[in-house]
Design an enzyme around this catalytic site. Structure first.
Site: not given
Ligand code: SAH
Length: 249
Positions: A96-97
């Site tokens: 994920s970011k």
């Protein structure tokens, strides 16, 4: 004054080359070594950016600044490791970011003093988020359904020697009853509904944060608090996570 690296930094070729004298160190991990000093400055830039985006919890900012994200991505992607972007980690999955990792952990910590107790993470992936969680919780149980990624996370995390991270191979939709009850549960994969096992295994006073499909058919972040009176659910912003799947592979 030392010159600050640009953002995103391009690690110099020199730093990428492993010292000729140390080939024995290149065992299971193919991640580049020796980026320590420079990556610390780049991480601080990432943390400043997270703070500018509204992330406030010092515990989360400290953890995000501490964990070397570049050690969790393929060497070809190292230059993007501290950008606010999700990246492929193999087997069709993504890390994920940083902003989303920080946001979800901030939600887990909201209203809690100091460190969280036992935390369950569904979807170990490359192990990055488990490493961040290890800084804000006393114990982290992280479960992954894909053997290849479970092993990759084990190899990625070896370097960090995090005694409080327990990696499990299995179907996270069933939770992990042996570690229950959990002060917090966090899912890195989004399902149609919240599995009952997660609600059962959450401690009273605990919080669950998970991407879930809402009534409109879109995925959104769901926050569930377990109280003496029952569950309190809030639907937050739209997100895009890989699907939560049952079974192992
Ligand atoms: N936290 C991870 C993100 C990985 S992406 C990281 O930092 O890299 C989400 C992961 O959830 C994928 O690896 C996917 O295989 C896994 N996943 C999906 N359904 C699952 C399930 N039922 N149990 C365990 N893991 C699951």
């Amino acid at each position: 004054m030392a010159q600050r690296p640009g953002f995103p930094i391009k690690f110099s070729t020199q730093e990428k080359v492993a010292p000729a004298k140390a080939p024995a160190k290149k065992t299971a991990s193919t991640n580049p070594q020796g980026l320590g000093l420079d990556s610390s400055a780049v991480r601080q830039r990432m943390v400043q950016k997270l703070a500018a985006q509204g992330l406030k919890d010092p515990r989360v900012l400290q953890a995000m600044g501490a964990v070397e994200r570049h050690r969790f991505v393929e060497s070809a992607l190292v230059n993007q490791a501290y950008e606010d972007t999700s990246l492929p980690i193999g087997l069709g999955q993504t890390i994920s970011k940083p902003n989303v990792v920080a946001r979800m952990i901030e939600l887990l910590l909201e209203g809690a003093d100091g460190k969280l107790g036992r935390v369950l993470e569904i979807g170990t992936g490359c192990g990055y988020q488990a490493a961040v969680l290890s800084h804000v919780a006393t114990e982290v149980y992280s479960i992954e359904r894909l053997k290849g990624l479970h092993e990759k996370a084990r190899s990625n995390l070896r370097h960090f020697r995090l005694a409080n991270v327990h990696l499990l191979f299995g179907d996270g939709m069933l939770g992990y009853p042996k570690g229950a009850p959990y002060a917090a549960i966090i899912s890195a994969a989004g399902g149609e509904t919240l599995p009952q096992a997660w609600l059962d295994q959450l401690a009273v006073g605990g919080r669950l944060v998970a991407p879930t499909v809402t009534a409109t058919g879109q995925q959104a972040l769901m926050v569930v608090d377990k109280t003496d009176q029952g569950f309190k659910q809030s639907v937050l912003e739209a997100v895009h996570f890989v699907p939560l799947k049952s079974g192992i592979s």
